[in-house]
Design a protein around this motif. Structure first.
Motif, short mmCIF file in Angstrom:
data_model
loop_
_atom_site.label_atom_id
_atom_site.label_comp_id
_atom_site.label_asym_id
_atom_site.label_seq_id
_atom_site.Cartn_x
_atom_site.Cartn_y
_atom_site.Cartn_z
N ARG A 159 44.21 33.69 31.19
CA ARG A 159 43.90 32.45 31.89
C ARG A 159 45.02 32.01 32.82
N GLU A 160 46.26 32.25 32.44
CA GLU A 160 47.36 31.96 33.36
C GLU A 160 47.29 32.86 34.59
N ALA A 161 46.96 34.12 34.38
CA ALA A 161 46.81 35.06 35.50
C ALA A 161 45.62 34.64 36.38
N GLU A 162 44.56 34.20 35.75
CA GLU A 162 43.38 33.76 36.50
C GLU A 162 43.73 32.56 37.39
N LEU A 163 44.47 31.61 36.85
CA LEU A 163 44.85 30.44 37.63
C LEU A 163 45.70 30.84 38.83
N SER A 164 46.67 31.70 38.60
CA SER A 164 47.51 32.18 39.71
C SER A 164 46.67 32.90 40.76
N MET A 165 45.77 33.74 40.30
CA MET A 165 44.93 34.50 41.22
C MET A 165 44.04 33.56 42.05
N GLU A 166 43.43 32.59 41.39
CA GLU A 166 42.54 31.67 42.11
C GLU A 166 43.32 30.84 43.14
N ARG A 167 44.53 30.48 42.82
CA ARG A 167 45.36 29.76 43.80
C ARG A 167 45.68 30.65 45.00
N PRO A 197 39.91 44.77 44.86
CA PRO A 197 40.81 43.81 45.51
C PRO A 197 40.74 42.44 44.82
N GLU A 198 41.84 41.71 44.90
CA GLU A 198 41.91 40.41 44.24
C GLU A 198 40.86 39.44 44.77
N MET A 199 40.45 39.60 45.99
CA MET A 199 39.46 38.70 46.59
C MET A 199 38.03 39.03 46.16
N ASP A 200 37.83 40.12 45.45
CA ASP A 200 36.51 40.55 45.02
C ASP A 200 35.96 39.58 43.97
N ASN A 201 34.79 39.02 44.23
CA ASN A 201 34.19 38.04 43.32
C ASN A 201 33.87 38.62 41.95
N ARG A 244 35.46 40.96 40.38
CA ARG A 244 36.73 41.06 39.64
C ARG A 244 37.13 39.70 39.07
N CYS A 245 37.01 38.67 39.88
CA CYS A 245 37.38 37.33 39.43
C CYS A 245 36.49 36.87 38.28
N PHE A 246 35.20 37.15 38.40
CA PHE A 246 34.27 36.79 37.34
C PHE A 246 34.60 37.56 36.05
N ALA A 247 34.94 38.83 36.18
CA ALA A 247 35.27 39.64 35.00
C ALA A 247 36.51 39.10 34.30
N ILE A 248 37.49 38.65 35.05
CA ILE A 248 38.70 38.10 34.44
C ILE A 248 38.37 36.81 33.71
N ASN A 249 37.50 35.99 34.31
CA ASN A 249 37.08 34.76 33.65
C ASN A 249 36.35 35.06 32.35
N VAL A 250 35.44 36.01 32.37
CA VAL A 250 34.69 36.37 31.16
C VAL A 250 35.62 36.95 30.10
N LEU A 251 36.60 37.74 30.51
CA LEU A 251 37.57 38.28 29.57
C LEU A 251 38.33 37.15 28.88
N GLY A 252 38.82 36.18 29.66
CA GLY A 252 39.53 35.04 29.08
C GLY A 252 38.66 34.27 28.10
N ASP A 253 37.40 34.04 28.48
CA ASP A 253 36.47 33.33 27.59
C ASP A 253 36.23 34.11 26.30
N GLY A 254 36.03 35.41 26.42
CA GLY A 254 35.77 36.24 25.24
C GLY A 254 36.95 36.26 24.28
N LEU A 255 38.14 36.39 24.83
CA LEU A 255 39.34 36.39 23.98
C LEU A 255 39.51 35.04 23.29
#
Length: 123
Positions: A38-46, A8-12, A14-25
Protein backbone atom coordinates in the motif's frame (compact mmCIF):
# COMPACT_ATOMS: atom_id res chain seq x y z
CA UNK A 1 -0.15 -9.62 -9.80
CA UNK A 2 3.14 -10.99 -11.11
CA UNK A 3 1.61 -11.02 -14.58
CA UNK A 4 1.40 -7.23 -14.47
CA UNK A 5 4.60 -6.27 -12.64
CA UNK A 6 6.61 -5.98 -15.85
CA UNK A 7 4.14 -3.55 -17.38
CA UNK A 8 4.77 0.20 -17.36
CA UNK A 9 3.83 2.03 -14.18
CA UNK A 10 1.16 3.98 -16.06
CA UNK A 11 -0.61 0.75 -17.08
CA UNK A 12 -4.07 0.62 -15.47
CA UNK A 13 -4.09 -3.18 -15.20
CA UNK A 14 -0.81 -3.07 -13.25
CA UNK A 15 -2.18 -0.44 -10.87
CA UNK A 16 -5.35 -2.43 -10.33
CA UNK A 17 -3.33 -5.60 -9.67
CA UNK A 18 -1.25 -3.83 -7.01
CA UNK A 19 -4.43 -2.57 -5.36
CA UNK A 20 -5.95 -6.07 -5.34
CA UNK A 21 -2.71 -7.51 -3.96
CA UNK A 22 -2.75 -5.00 -1.08
CA UNK A 23 -6.40 -5.77 -0.35
CA UNK A 24 -5.80 -9.52 -0.41
CA UNK A 25 -2.84 -9.33 1.93
CA UNK A 26 -4.82 -7.10 4.29
CA UNK A 27 -7.82 -9.44 4.38
CA UNK A 28 -5.51 -12.44 4.91
CA UNK A 29 -3.92 -10.64 7.90
CA UNK A 30 -0.53 -10.34 6.21
CA UNK A 31 -0.53 -6.74 7.30
CA UNK A 32 3.20 -6.02 7.18
CA UNK A 33 3.22 -7.16 3.55
CA UNK A 34 0.02 -5.23 2.86
CA UNK A 35 1.65 -2.14 4.32
CA UNK A 36 4.61 -2.44 1.96
CA UNK A 37 2.29 -2.85 -1.03
CA UNK A 38 0.00 0.00 0.00
CA UNK A 39 2.88 2.39 0.60
CA UNK A 40 4.24 1.50 -2.84
CA UNK A 41 0.79 1.97 -4.33
CA UNK A 42 0.48 5.45 -2.83
CA UNK A 43 3.89 6.46 -4.18
CA UNK A 44 3.05 5.05 -7.59
CA UNK A 45 -0.32 6.82 -7.76
CA UNK A 46 1.32 10.13 -6.85
CA UNK A 47 3.91 9.65 -9.60
CA UNK A 48 1.15 8.81 -12.06
CA UNK A 49 -0.66 12.03 -11.22
CA UNK A 50 -3.79 10.29 -9.98
CA UNK A 51 -6.73 12.46 -8.97
CA UNK A 52 -6.79 13.78 -5.44
CA UNK A 53 -9.96 11.76 -4.83
CA UNK A 54 -8.12 8.56 -5.78
CA UNK A 55 -5.10 9.48 -3.64
CA UNK A 56 -7.46 9.97 -0.68
CA UNK A 57 -8.93 6.50 -1.23
CA UNK A 58 -5.45 4.95 -1.28
CA UNK A 59 -4.54 6.88 1.87
CA UNK A 60 -7.70 5.55 3.52
CA UNK A 61 -6.58 2.00 2.74
CA UNK A 62 -3.15 2.80 4.16
CA UNK A 63 -4.75 4.17 7.35
CA UNK A 64 -6.73 0.95 7.77
CA UNK A 65 -3.50 -1.01 7.48
CA UNK A 66 -1.77 1.15 10.08
CA UNK A 67 -4.78 0.62 12.34
CA UNK A 68 -4.65 -3.15 11.96
CA UNK A 69 -0.92 -3.04 12.80
CA UNK A 70 -1.75 -1.02 15.93
CA UNK A 71 0.25 1.94 14.64
CA UNK A 72 -2.27 4.37 15.99
CA UNK A 73 -0.34 7.63 15.68
CA UNK A 74 0.29 6.96 11.99
CA UNK A 75 -3.36 5.96 11.58
CA UNK A 76 -4.46 9.26 13.04
CA UNK A 77 -2.06 11.29 10.90
CA UNK A 78 -3.23 9.58 7.73
CA UNK A 79 -6.90 9.99 8.66
CA UNK A 80 -6.24 13.68 9.32
CA UNK A 81 -4.85 13.98 5.79
CA UNK A 82 -7.84 12.13 4.32
CA UNK A 83 -10.29 14.32 6.24
CA UNK A 84 -8.45 17.52 5.24
CA UNK A 85 -8.44 16.45 1.61
CA UNK A 86 -12.16 15.77 1.58
CA UNK A 87 -12.83 19.05 3.38
CA UNK A 88 -10.83 20.95 0.77
CA UNK A 89 -12.46 19.12 -2.15
CA UNK A 90 -16.06 18.91 -0.98
CA UNK A 91 -16.61 21.29 1.94
CA UNK A 92 -17.79 20.49 5.43
CA UNK A 93 -21.41 19.62 4.52
CA UNK A 94 -20.45 16.70 2.26
CA UNK A 95 -21.21 13.17 3.51
CA UNK A 96 -17.70 11.93 2.68
CA UNK A 97 -16.18 14.83 4.63
CA UNK A 98 -18.44 14.13 7.59
CA UNK A 99 -17.64 10.42 7.49
CA UNK A 100 -13.91 11.12 7.36
CA UNK A 101 -14.21 13.66 10.19
CA UNK A 102 -15.81 10.91 12.26
CA UNK A 103 -13.04 8.44 11.39
CA UNK A 104 -10.40 10.98 12.34
CA UNK A 105 -12.21 11.83 15.60
CA UNK A 106 -12.40 8.14 16.54
CA UNK A 107 -8.65 7.85 16.00
CA UNK A 108 -8.05 10.92 18.17
CA UNK A 109 -10.27 9.43 20.85
CA UNK A 110 -8.22 6.21 20.75
CA UNK A 111 -5.09 8.30 21.37
CA UNK A 112 -6.90 9.94 24.30
CA UNK A 113 -6.85 13.31 22.53
CA UNK A 114 -10.41 13.95 23.61
CA UNK A 115 -10.46 17.74 23.32
CA UNK A 116 -9.24 17.60 19.73
CA UNK A 117 -11.87 14.99 18.90
CA UNK A 118 -14.64 17.06 20.47
CA UNK A 119 -13.52 20.22 18.68
CA UNK A 120 -13.46 18.37 15.36
CA UNK A 121 -16.95 16.96 15.80
CA UNK A 122 -18.37 20.32 16.83
CA UNK A 123 -17.50 21.72 13.40
Amino acid sequence: WKTYVGRPEMDNARCFAINVLGDGLFVANHCEDALTVREAELSMERRRGASEEHILAVQGNLAATYQKLRRFEETSQMLRDVYSGHLRLHGEENIQTISNANNYAVSLNGLQRFEEAKALLRK
